[in-house]
Enzyme design. Structure first.
Site, PDB file in Angstrom:
ATOM      1  N   SER A  83      45.503 -17.060 -49.696  1.00  0.00           N
ATOM      2  CA  SER A  83      46.642 -18.171 -49.627  1.00  0.00           C
ATOM      3  C   SER A  83      47.158 -18.164 -51.057  1.00  0.00           C
ATOM      4  O   SER A  83      46.042 -18.350 -51.908  1.00  0.00           O
ATOM      5  CB  SER A  83      46.473 -19.061 -48.648  1.00  0.00           C
ATOM      6  N   TYR A  95      41.909 -27.240 -46.429  1.00  0.00           N
ATOM      7  CA  TYR A  95      42.182 -25.855 -46.230  1.00  0.00           C
ATOM      8  C   TYR A  95      42.288 -24.937 -47.483  1.00  0.00           C
ATOM      9  O   TYR A  95      41.770 -23.962 -47.250  1.00  0.00           O
ATOM     10  CB  TYR A  95      43.790 -25.897 -45.585  1.00  0.00           C
TER      11      TYR A  95
END
Length: 171
Positions: A83, A95
């Site tokens: 990501s 995250y």
């Protein structure tokens, strides 16, 4: 074949069924992931953190564990979903920290796989218009864009090892 990436036995069964049906595995894509409803450490939910780690980290580890022996037989490719959040520090983002793990793990797997002719690639998108978000993001990266990047890594000539593809929205 359906499976739960947080359940090693479920993944083992899915891989075995796939190998039985197709005779082997040429590529695997560890793409399962989830986020958090409440960000941060102090206000975050420890149970949600556990679920996040189970999917975003353990799911990647389990996928690698069960597919690497099959990929070694075919000199195949393992693609991991990172990501943009794993490429920069985002205040309080647990995250993002799980995606930092995925980035580091992909970098560690690549030379290991190279020893037997395999390849490990990381695809690191920014915001993608998927149900991952509560609200649609139509101006952001489209799922087909991510799929094209994954296929690029898998279909690269044997003389090329695509280690990382970073995709960012063009807005």
């Amino acid at each position: 074949v359906r499976c739960d990436v947080t359940d090693l036995g479920s993944l083992e069964s899915a891989v075995a069924k796939t190998v039985e049906r197709f005779g082997g595995i040429d590529a695997a894509f560890a793409n399962a992931g989830r986020g958090l409803d409440a960000a941060g450490t102090v206000k975050g939910d420890p149970d949600a953190w556990r679920s996040l780690v189970d999917v975003n980290i353990m799911g990647v580890l389990y996928t690698a564990r069960v597919t690497l022996p099959e990929l070694e037989k075919t000199r195949g490719t393992l693609v991991l979903t990172g990501s943009a959040a794993g490429r920069t520090h985002i205040e309080g983002s647990i995250y993002g920290a799980t995606k930092w793990f995925v980035h580091g793990y992909a970098g560690n797997l690549a030379p290991q796989m190279r020893k037997w002719g395999g390849r490990c690639a990381l695809v690191a998108p920014g915001m993608v218009d998927t149900p991952f978000f509560d609200e649609p993001k139509p101006g952001k990266i489209q799922p087909a864009d991510v799929a094209a990047a994954v296929l690029h890594a898998i279909e690269a000539p044997p003389t090329v090892s695509v280690r990382e593809i970073a995709l960012m929205p063009n807005d």
